[in-house]
Design a protein around this motif. Structure first.
Motif, PDB file in Angstrom:
ATOM      1  N   ARG A  27     -53.150  44.008 -35.125  1.00  9.23           N
ATOM      2  CA  ARG A  27     -52.940  42.478 -34.916  1.00  9.23           C
ATOM      3  C   ARG A  27     -53.597  41.983 -33.599  1.00  9.23           C
ATOM      4  NH1 ARG A  27     -47.899  43.346 -37.270  1.00  9.23           N
ATOM      5  NH2 ARG A  27     -46.859  42.976 -35.095  1.00  9.23           N
ATOM      6  N   SER A  28     -53.441  42.776 -32.450  1.00  7.96           N
ATOM      7  CA  SER A  28     -53.803  42.645 -31.116  1.00  7.96           C
ATOM      8  C   SER A  28     -55.581  42.493 -31.255  1.00  7.96           C
ATOM      9  CB  SER A  28     -53.307  43.630 -30.150  1.00  7.96           C
ATOM     10  OG  SER A  28     -52.150  43.541 -29.974  1.00  7.96           O
ATOM     11  N   ALA A  29     -56.023  43.531 -32.067  1.00 10.49           N
ATOM     12  CA  ALA A  29     -57.735  43.380 -32.198  1.00 10.49           C
ATOM     13  C   ALA A  29     -57.988  42.305 -32.924  1.00 10.49           C
ATOM     14  CB  ALA A  29     -57.869  44.764 -32.826  1.00 10.49           C
ATOM     15  N   GLN A  30     -57.236  41.971 -33.906  1.00 12.43           N
ATOM     16  CA  GLN A  30     -57.694  40.819 -34.814  1.00 12.43           C
ATOM     17  C   GLN A  30     -57.439  39.446 -33.788  1.00 12.43           C
ATOM     18  OE1 GLN A  30     -54.974  40.975 -38.142  1.00 12.43           O
ATOM     19  NE2 GLN A  30     -56.385  42.040 -39.128  1.00 12.43           N
ATOM     20  N   ALA A  31     -56.585  39.450 -33.121  1.00 12.29           N
ATOM     21  CA  ALA A  31     -56.324  38.360 -32.252  1.00 12.29           C
ATOM     22  C   ALA A  31     -57.460  38.147 -31.231  1.00 12.29           C
ATOM     23  CB  ALA A  31     -55.109  38.435 -31.325  1.00 12.29           C
ATOM     24  N   ALA A  32     -57.776  39.250 -30.673  1.00 12.15           N
ATOM     25  CA  ALA A  32     -58.941  39.371 -29.679  1.00 12.15           C
ATOM     26  C   ALA A  32     -60.282  38.919 -30.144  1.00 12.15           C
ATOM     27  CB  ALA A  32     -59.252  40.956 -29.077  1.00 12.15           C
ATOM     28  N   LYS A  33     -60.578  39.610 -31.399  1.00 13.22           N
ATOM     29  CA  LYS A  33     -61.755  38.784 -32.029  1.00 13.22           C
ATOM     30  C   LYS A  33     -61.845  37.381 -32.170  1.00 13.22           C
ATOM     31  CE  LYS A  33     -62.706  43.135 -34.656  1.00 13.22           C
ATOM     32  NZ  LYS A  33     -62.897  43.889 -36.089  1.00 13.22           N
TER      33      LYS A  33
END
Length: 59
Positions: A27-33
């Motif tokens: 989820r953190s990676a998706q939020a960063a994208k």
């Protein structure tokens, strides 16, 4: 026997925690994208707005 049950429970708990951590990382990676896309969109909109303003001033 209780110690074995507790150890099994602890192992399952560790597995659940590890799964939660993996999901949080995803989820953190998706939020960063998403933040990157929003940032790029904002920069593009700013650039387009500045160009439109320059064109209006020339008229």
């Amino acid at each position: 026997m209780n110690a074995g049950v507790e150890a099994t429970g602890a192992g399952e708990g560790s597995t659940l925690v590890a799964q939660e951590v993996r999901e949080l990382v995803q989820r953190s990676a998706q939020a960063a994208k998403l933040r990157e896309l929003i940032s790029q969109f904002t920069a593009d909109a700013k650039s387009e707005g500045a160009g439109a303003l320059r064109n209006l001033r020339r008229k």
